[in-house]
Scaffold this motif. Structure first.
Motif, PDB file in Angstrom:
ATOM      1  N   TRP A  47       0.672  -1.240   0.135  1.00  0.00           N
ATOM      2  CA  TRP A  47      -0.023  -0.086  -0.506  1.00  0.00           C
ATOM      3  C   TRP A  47       0.794   0.812  -0.228  1.00  0.00           C
ATOM      4  CZ3 TRP A  47      -5.550   0.039   0.780  1.00  0.00           C
ATOM      5  CH2 TRP A  47      -5.648  -1.561   0.601  1.00  0.00           C
ATOM      6  N   PHE A  48       0.913   2.408  -0.576  1.00  0.00           N
ATOM      7  CA  PHE A  48       1.045   3.019  -0.980  1.00  0.00           C
ATOM      8  C   PHE A  48       0.687   4.635  -1.377  1.00  0.00           C
ATOM      9  CE2 PHE A  48       3.840   6.218  -3.809  1.00  0.00           C
ATOM     10  CZ  PHE A  48       4.955   6.628  -3.127  1.00  0.00           C
ATOM     11  N   GLY A  49       1.675   5.708  -0.893  1.00  0.00           N
ATOM     12  CA  GLY A  49       0.467   7.193  -0.577  1.00  0.00           C
ATOM     13  C   GLY A  49       1.287   7.840  -0.397  1.00  0.00           C
ATOM     14  N   ALA A  50       0.505   9.110   0.242  1.00  0.00           N
ATOM     15  CA  ALA A  50       1.316   9.813   0.986  1.00  0.00           C
ATOM     16  C   ALA A  50       0.596   9.903   2.195  1.00  0.00           C
ATOM     17  CB  ALA A  50       0.546  11.680  -0.015  1.00  0.00           C
ATOM     18  N   MET A  51       1.714  11.033   3.510  1.00  0.00           N
ATOM     19  CA  MET A  51       1.188  10.776   4.495  1.00  0.00           C
ATOM     20  C   MET A  51       1.495  12.494   5.047  1.00  0.00           C
ATOM     21  SD  MET A  51       1.321   9.542   8.167  1.00  0.00           S
ATOM     22  CE  MET A  51       0.812   8.030   8.153  1.00  0.00           C
ATOM     23  N   GLY A  76       2.608  19.430   9.368  1.00  0.00           N
ATOM     24  CA  GLY A  76       2.512  19.897   7.709  1.00  0.00           C
ATOM     25  C   GLY A  76       3.433  19.011   6.713  1.00  0.00           C
ATOM     26  N   THR A  77       4.473  18.180   7.168  1.00  0.00           N
ATOM     27  CA  THR A  77       4.987  17.907   6.501  1.00  0.00           C
ATOM     28  C   THR A  77       4.151  16.677   5.865  1.00  0.00           C
ATOM     29  OG1 THR A  77       6.834  18.490   8.223  1.00  0.00           O
ATOM     30  CG2 THR A  77       7.528  17.422   5.832  1.00  0.00           C
ATOM     31  N   LEU A  78       5.325  16.710   4.464  1.00  0.00           N
ATOM     32  CA  LEU A  78       4.232  15.601   3.290  1.00  0.00           C
ATOM     33  C   LEU A  78       5.498  15.144   3.153  1.00  0.00           C
ATOM     34  CD1 LEU A  78       2.831  18.187   1.888  1.00  0.00           C
ATOM     35  CD2 LEU A  78       1.551  15.806   3.023  1.00  0.00           C
ATOM     36  N   PHE A  79       5.029  13.217   3.022  1.00  0.00           N
ATOM     37  CA  PHE A  79       5.585  12.361   2.477  1.00  0.00           C
ATOM     38  C   PHE A  79       5.558  11.403   2.058  1.00  0.00           C
ATOM     39  CE2 PHE A  79       5.304  12.514   7.359  1.00  0.00           C
ATOM     40  CZ  PHE A  79       5.189  11.776   7.587  1.00  0.00           C
ATOM     41  N   THR A  80       5.916  10.648   1.504  1.00  0.00           N
ATOM     42  CA  THR A  80       5.201   9.306   0.997  1.00  0.00           C
ATOM     43  C   THR A  80       5.412   8.319   2.246  1.00  0.00           C
ATOM     44  OG1 THR A  80       7.215   8.235  -0.499  1.00  0.00           O
ATOM     45  CG2 THR A  80       5.648   9.762  -1.266  1.00  0.00           C
ATOM     46  N   LEU A  81       4.175   7.699   2.215  1.00  0.00           N
ATOM     47  CA  LEU A  81       4.705   5.852   3.254  1.00  0.00           C
ATOM     48  C   LEU A  81       3.775   5.191   2.168  1.00  0.00           C
ATOM     49  CD1 LEU A  81       3.973   5.199   5.941  1.00  0.00           C
ATOM     50  CD2 LEU A  81       1.606   5.602   5.392  1.00  0.00           C
ATOM     51  N   GLU A  82       5.202   3.580   2.130  1.00  0.00           N
ATOM     52  CA  GLU A  82       4.819   2.749   2.020  1.00  0.00           C
ATOM     53  C   GLU A  82       4.403   1.725   2.983  1.00  0.00           C
ATOM     54  OE1 GLU A  82       7.181  -0.742  -0.091  1.00  0.00           O
ATOM     55  OE2 GLU A  82       6.983   0.675  -0.908  1.00  0.00           O
ATOM     56  N   TRP A  83       3.001   0.870   3.416  1.00  0.00           N
ATOM     57  CA  TRP A  83       2.790  -0.169   3.975  1.00  0.00           C
ATOM     58  C   TRP A  83       2.686  -1.806   2.852  1.00  0.00           C
ATOM     59  CZ3 TRP A  83      -0.762  -0.149   8.247  1.00  0.00           C
ATOM     60  CH2 TRP A  83      -0.330   1.522   8.877  1.00  0.00           C
ATOM     61  N   ARG A  84       3.099  -2.756   4.004  1.00  0.00           N
ATOM     62  CA  ARG A  84       3.016  -4.154   2.811  1.00  0.00           C
ATOM     63  C   ARG A  84       2.300  -4.768   3.799  1.00  0.00           C
ATOM     64  NH1 ARG A  84       9.327  -5.343   0.760  1.00  0.00           N
ATOM     65  NH2 ARG A  84       9.249  -3.392  -1.070  1.00  0.00           N
ATOM     66  N   GLU A  94       7.118  -0.875   6.922  1.00  0.00           N
ATOM     67  CA  GLU A  94       7.279   0.199   6.328  1.00  0.00           C
ATOM     68  C   GLU A  94       7.736   1.005   5.838  1.00  0.00           C
ATOM     69  OE1 GLU A  94       4.456   3.198   9.518  1.00  0.00           O
ATOM     70  OE2 GLU A  94       6.769   3.530  10.035  1.00  0.00           O
ATOM     71  N   VAL A  95       8.237   1.874   5.364  1.00  0.00           N
ATOM     72  CA  VAL A  95       8.741   2.384   3.978  1.00  0.00           C
ATOM     73  C   VAL A  95       8.547   4.205   4.406  1.00  0.00           C
ATOM     74  CG1 VAL A  95       9.816   2.810   2.766  1.00  0.00           C
ATOM     75  CG2 VAL A  95       9.577   0.259   3.253  1.00  0.00           C
ATOM     76  N   ILE A  96       9.131   5.210   5.321  1.00  0.00           N
ATOM     77  CA  ILE A  96       8.305   6.907   4.698  1.00  0.00           C
ATOM     78  C   ILE A  96       9.819   7.510   4.045  1.00  0.00           C
ATOM     79  CG2 ILE A  96       8.360   8.241   6.459  1.00  0.00           C
ATOM     80  CD1 ILE A  96       8.195   7.003   8.593  1.00  0.00           C
ATOM     81  N   ALA A  97       9.104   7.984   3.395  1.00  0.00           N
ATOM     82  CA  ALA A  97       9.967   8.520   1.857  1.00  0.00           C
ATOM     83  C   ALA A  97      11.048   7.933   1.835  1.00  0.00           C
ATOM     84  CB  ALA A  97      10.189  10.007   2.722  1.00  0.00           C
TER      85      ALA A  97
END
Length: 240
Positions: free
Chosen positions: A43-47, A52-60, A69-72
């Motif tokens: 699962w992948f998207g934005a957090m 207010g900081t934005l980064f990508t988030l990946e969950w398996r 969990e992969v962050i940025a």
């Protein structure tokens, strides 16, 4: 209604699951029902975090476990347990002690995620990257649910959002109408920022994230004096 903190809510939920005869797995030590959640995959998207900081988030996810969990782009080393608390509604405890809540779309391809620290994310199953977003990506009719306070059954209500030109009117089945007005967009992450006012007289901050495939919309609206996620209303909508 008296508000409860998320860790206390989690303890109450854990107790009820133990009484229900659920099993406990290694990892976080959280008890949860044995049937699979049907959410296996990446699962992948934005957090957006509380600052207010934005980064990508990946969950398996595998079974009822968050296995990676992969962050940025960097592995966080965090794992976790997830369990179902209602139709399309999950709670979880991560290995770093963070409690999470999720609303899952009817097709089980999208998720709205909120943590106790007010991290807010929209994830899409098997997405690999985020596109560039435009204001027009909000336009159209969206159907889904809104949740507030403890996200119990009585605090989940079906709703429809009508969006055009940065303005989303959300009409809930309980009669509450909320107007979200967005004047800023981060095109790299699909986060819209602005304000809201509703028919109950509340007003404050608003935000929305569009999924990587443009088919799912997650929203939040928080009164000016909000302190915790349970002070806000969250929406999970699928493009209609």
């Amino acid at each position: 209604m008296q508000r409860r903190s998320w860790p206390v809510l989690g303890a109450l939920m854990l107790g009820s699951l133990l009484l229900a005869g659920c099993r406990i797995e290694a990892g976080t030590g959280v008890s949860h029902p044995s049937p699979t959640l049907g959410l296996d995959g990446t699962w992948f998207g934005a957090m957006e975090d509380a600052d207010g900081t934005l980064f990508t988030l990946e969950w398996r996810i595998q079974g009822e476990r968050l296995t990676r969990e992969v962050i940025a782009g960097q592995s966080s080393g965090v794992r976790g347990d997830l369990w179902r608390v209602g139709p399309g509604q999950l709670e979880g405890l991560l290995s770093d002690g963070t409690w999470v809540r999720l609303l899952i779309s009817g097709d089980r391809e999208h998720a709205l995620l909120v943590t106790e620290f007010f991290e807010f994310a929209v994830l899409t199953r098997e997405a690999r990257a985020l596109p560039r977003f435009l204001f027009a990506d909000l336009d159209g009719r969206w159907r889904g649910r809104q949740a507030w306070e403890d996200w119990f059954d009585g605090e989940l209500v079906r709703a429809t959002a009508f969006c055009a030109a940065g303005d989303c009117e959300i009409v809930a089945d309980d009669g509450v109408i909320t107007d979200l007005v967005f004047n800023r967009l981060d095109p790299d992450y699909g986060l819209f920022r602005g304000g809201f006012a509703d028919s109950l007289g509340e007003s404050g901050l608003a935000g929305a994230l569009v999924s990587a495939d443009f088919r799912f919309l997650g929203t939040y609206s928080c009164p000016i004096d909000y302190l915790f996620p349970e002070d806000c209303t969250f929406g999970a909508f699928t493009f209609d």
